[in-house]
Design a protein around this motif. Structure first.
Motif, PDB file in Angstrom:
ATOM      1  N   ALA A   1       0.801  -1.219   0.000  1.00  0.00           N
ATOM      2  CA  ALA A   1       0.000   0.000   0.000  1.00  0.00           C
ATOM      3  C   ALA A   1       0.835   1.271   0.000  1.00  0.00           C
ATOM      4  N   GLY A   2       2.163   1.148  -0.130  1.00  0.00           N
ATOM      5  CA  GLY A   2       3.028   2.322  -0.091  1.00  0.00           C
ATOM      6  C   GLY A   2       2.863   3.221  -1.306  1.00  0.00           C
ATOM      7  N   SER A   3       3.158   4.496  -1.142  1.00  0.00           N
ATOM      8  CA  SER A   3       2.972   5.470  -2.216  1.00  0.00           C
ATOM      9  C   SER A   3       4.097   5.457  -3.235  1.00  0.00           C
ATOM     10  N   GLY A   4       5.280   5.027  -2.841  1.00  0.00           N
ATOM     11  CA  GLY A   4       6.413   5.029  -3.758  1.00  0.00           C
ATOM     12  C   GLY A   4       6.992   6.407  -4.018  1.00  0.00           C
ATOM     13  N   THR A   5       6.808   7.326  -3.082  1.00  0.00           N
ATOM     14  CA  THR A   5       7.269   8.705  -3.275  1.00  0.00           C
ATOM     15  C   THR A   5       8.759   8.770  -3.557  1.00  0.00           C
ATOM     16  N   ARG A   6       9.551   7.974  -2.826  1.00  0.00           N
ATOM     17  CA  ARG A   6      10.998   8.050  -2.986  1.00  0.00           C
ATOM     18  C   ARG A   6      11.481   7.522  -4.329  1.00  0.00           C
ATOM     19  N   LEU A   7      10.645   6.707  -5.003  1.00  0.00           N
ATOM     20  CA  LEU A   7      11.022   6.265  -6.337  1.00  0.00           C
ATOM     21  C   LEU A   7      10.775   7.357  -7.370  1.00  0.00           C
ATOM     22  N   GLY A   8       9.830   8.243  -7.061  1.00  0.00           N
ATOM     23  CA  GLY A   8       9.591   9.393  -7.928  1.00  0.00           C
ATOM     24  C   GLY A   8       9.014   9.065  -9.283  1.00  0.00           C
ATOM     25  N   LEU A   9       8.249   7.971  -9.401  1.00  0.00           N
ATOM     26  CA  LEU A   9       7.706   7.568 -10.695  1.00  0.00           C
ATOM     27  C   LEU A   9       6.214   7.852 -10.835  1.00  0.00           C
ATOM     28  N   GLY A  10       5.607   8.395  -9.791  1.00  0.00           N
ATOM     29  CA  GLY A  10       4.213   8.798  -9.886  1.00  0.00           C
ATOM     30  C   GLY A  10       3.196   7.689  -9.767  1.00  0.00           C
ATOM     31  N   VAL A  11       3.616   6.488  -9.417  1.00  0.00           N
ATOM     32  CA  VAL A  11       2.695   5.372  -9.201  1.00  0.00           C
ATOM     33  C   VAL A  11       3.075   4.679  -7.904  1.00  0.00           C
ATOM     34  N   PRO A  12       2.121   3.995  -7.248  1.00  0.00           N
ATOM     35  CA  PRO A  12       2.471   3.253  -6.037  1.00  0.00           C
ATOM     36  C   PRO A  12       3.618   2.281  -6.301  1.00  0.00           C
ATOM     37  N   LYS A  13       4.520   2.184  -5.342  1.00  0.00           N
ATOM     38  CA  LYS A  13       5.757   1.424  -5.542  1.00  0.00           C
ATOM     39  C   LYS A  13       5.515  -0.006  -6.008  1.00  0.00           C
ATOM     40  N   ALA A  14       4.537  -0.691  -5.426  1.00  0.00           N
ATOM     41  CA  ALA A  14       4.324  -2.099  -5.742  1.00  0.00           C
ATOM     42  C   ALA A  14       3.930  -2.322  -7.193  1.00  0.00           C
ATOM     43  N   PHE A  15       3.505  -1.267  -7.878  1.00  0.00           N
ATOM     44  CA  PHE A  15       3.030  -1.420  -9.254  1.00  0.00           C
ATOM     45  C   PHE A  15       4.035  -0.906 -10.281  1.00  0.00           C
ATOM     46  N   VAL A  16       5.198  -0.502  -9.809  1.00  0.00           N
ATOM     47  CA  VAL A  16       6.302  -0.180 -10.710  1.00  0.00           C
ATOM     48  C   VAL A  16       6.788  -1.477 -11.356  1.00  0.00           C
ATOM     49  N   GLU A  17       7.034  -1.446 -12.649  1.00  0.00           N
ATOM     50  CA  GLU A  17       7.464  -2.651 -13.354  1.00  0.00           C
ATOM     51  C   GLU A  17       8.987  -2.738 -13.438  1.00  0.00           C
ATOM     52  N   ILE A  18       9.464  -3.974 -13.300  1.00  0.00           N
ATOM     53  CA  ILE A  18      10.874  -4.296 -13.516  1.00  0.00           C
ATOM     54  C   ILE A  18      10.911  -5.393 -14.559  1.00  0.00           C
ATOM     55  N   ALA A  19      11.473  -5.090 -15.711  1.00  0.00           N
ATOM     56  CA  ALA A  19      11.568  -6.069 -16.804  1.00  0.00           C
ATOM     57  C   ALA A  19      10.214  -6.679 -17.123  1.00  0.00           C
ATOM     58  N   GLY A  20       9.181  -5.837 -17.184  1.00  0.00           N
ATOM     59  CA  GLY A  20       7.880  -6.281 -17.652  1.00  0.00           C
ATOM     60  C   GLY A  20       6.936  -6.841 -16.615  1.00  0.00           C
ATOM     61  N   ARG A  21       7.372  -6.949 -15.359  1.00  0.00           N
ATOM     62  CA  ARG A  21       6.491  -7.447 -14.291  1.00  0.00           C
ATOM     63  C   ARG A  21       6.548  -6.494 -13.114  1.00  0.00           C
ATOM     64  N   SER A  22       5.383  -6.310 -12.467  1.00  0.00           N
ATOM     65  CA  SER A  22       5.346  -5.382 -11.346  1.00  0.00           C
ATOM     66  C   SER A  22       6.100  -5.938 -10.147  1.00  0.00           C
TER      67      SER A  22
END
Length: 388
Positions: free
Chosen positions: A17-38
């Motif tokens: 449920a984290g916001s992912g603010t420190r990643l700075g990608l504008g989407v919740p962290k858990a839904f950031v994709e790495i090599a095509g998978r979240s």
């Protein structure tokens, strides 16, 4: 992974449920994709690899409940998805509230630790059951550690008494629930809450691959890890399995239940298609075979269905740096009449393995034990890709 099957004794709450603010990608962290998978989907691989029924709960931002549910359905993973709270502690509490009553041991895992191996989950569960109290995975601190005040160095801290804490953190359900019921403040992790409630917590070995993805550098580290394993080198494997019919047992073939048909004898459900697939995959990867990996002496596998073996086999391959290309299976038996459910079987098995699966069926015109109607056999071929 048999999540939410009858009487699961282990529950896993994945906090995403984290916001992912420190990643700075504008989407919740858990839904950031790495090599095509979240990140979230990757974090579930370890849970999918567990060899016993699991009640899985995933806590996500409220706006992500529907897309997360769709993602899980597409992946063939059954789970309860709930909206999180304003803090991690509140999110875990909301996840705990929907676990079924049969759950005795609860693991809380951060989705941001996307590469945690299944073995760490298994170590935590085993320690909780053996000790009767909480257990957390840790790594030794290897750097020199000093106290610092206003940018000035102080004394060196004895690092032999320090450890870096990871997840999943596991606890007897009653102790964790008590800790949450009595919590007055937000603490750093679940172990701190449980210890504040007066319960001991022991440690098990963590894993270096269980690093937490928090900042952009962590994303680059994760991407580099996957890229090192991305060069496809095809390998093939063959698996064969056979079981006699048992009129007293239900029939499970290709992951499907066939009502009204005599079953296949075996310690598990006797699913020759699933077992042949596992041997083909493991053989292609050079990782042993079904018997050496699972074994008939394991009481947790008594009556186990295809998803247990296939998902765990997939996890073993992926942990070893392999991915599945495709699988083809030939079922040899007079019964059941397979063609009407071929598409259903292909979709189910393909969802569990994350790769195309095609099952066909034939008879032997009365020849051999399948022709006499004494049993069924299956022959599987698999293609896997390994890192160079």
């Amino acid at each position: 992974m048999p999540v939410n099957e009858a009487a699961p004794r282990v529950g896993v709450v994945v906090v995403a449920a984290g916001s992912g603010t420190r990643l700075g990608l504008g989407v919740p962290k858990a839904f950031v994709e790495i090599a095509g998978r979240s990140i979230l989907d990757r974090s579930l691989d370890a849970v999918r690899g567990l060899g016993e029924p699991v009640a899985l709960v995933i806590v996500v931002p409220s706006e992500a409940v529907a897309p997360t549910t769709e993602m899980l359905v597409a992946a063939g993973t059954r789970a309860e998805v709930v909206a999180g709270g304003t803090t991690r502690q509140r999110s875990v509490a909301l996840g705990l509230a929907v676990l079924p009553d049969t759950v005795e041991t609860v693991l809380v895992h951060d989705a941001a630790r996307a590469f945690t191996p299944t073995a760490v989950f298994e170590r935590v569960v085993a320690e909780v059951r053996a000790s009767g109290h909480g257990a957390i995975p840790v790594l030794p601190v290897t750097d020199t550690v000093r106290r610092v005040s206003e940018r000035m160095c102080g004394e060196t801290v004895d690092r032999s008494t320090l450890a870096a804490v990871q997840t999943p953190q596991g606890f007897p359900r009653a102790q964790l629930q008590q800790a949450y019921d009595e919590a007055a403040d937000d603490l750093t992790d679940d172990a701190a809450l449980v210890m504040a409630a007066g319960h001991p917590v022991s440690t098990v070995d963590g894993d270096a691959s269980s690093f937490k993805i928090t900042a952009p550098d962590d994303l680059r580290r994760a991407d580099d890890l996957l890229r090192r394993n991305a060069v496809p080198v095809p390998r093939t494997g063959v698996g064969i399995d056979a079981h006699s019919f048992d009129p007293e047992a239900p029939l499970w073939v290709a992951g499907l239940h066939w009502p009204g048909e005599p079953g296949l004898a075996g310690h598990s459900d006797g699913d020759v298609v699933a077992h042949a697939i596992c041997d083909a995959l493991l053989g292609a990867a050079g990782l042993g075979d079904l018997g050496s990996l699972f074994g008939t002496a394991d009481p947790a596998l008594e009556g186990a269905h295809a998803e247990v073996f296939l998902v765990r086999t997939r996890a073993v391959l992926e942990a070893a740096g392999f991915r599945i290309g495709n699988v083809s299976v030939q079922l040899v038996a007079n019964r059941p009449r397979f063609s009407a459910r071929k598409a259903e079987a292909d979709a189910l098995l393909g969802g569990l393995l994350g790769a195309p699966v095609s099952v066909t069926a034939t008879t032997t015109d009365g020849l051999g034990f399948p022709g006499r109607g004494d049993g069924a056999t299956a022959i599987a071929t698999a293609l896997v890709f390994a890192a160079a």
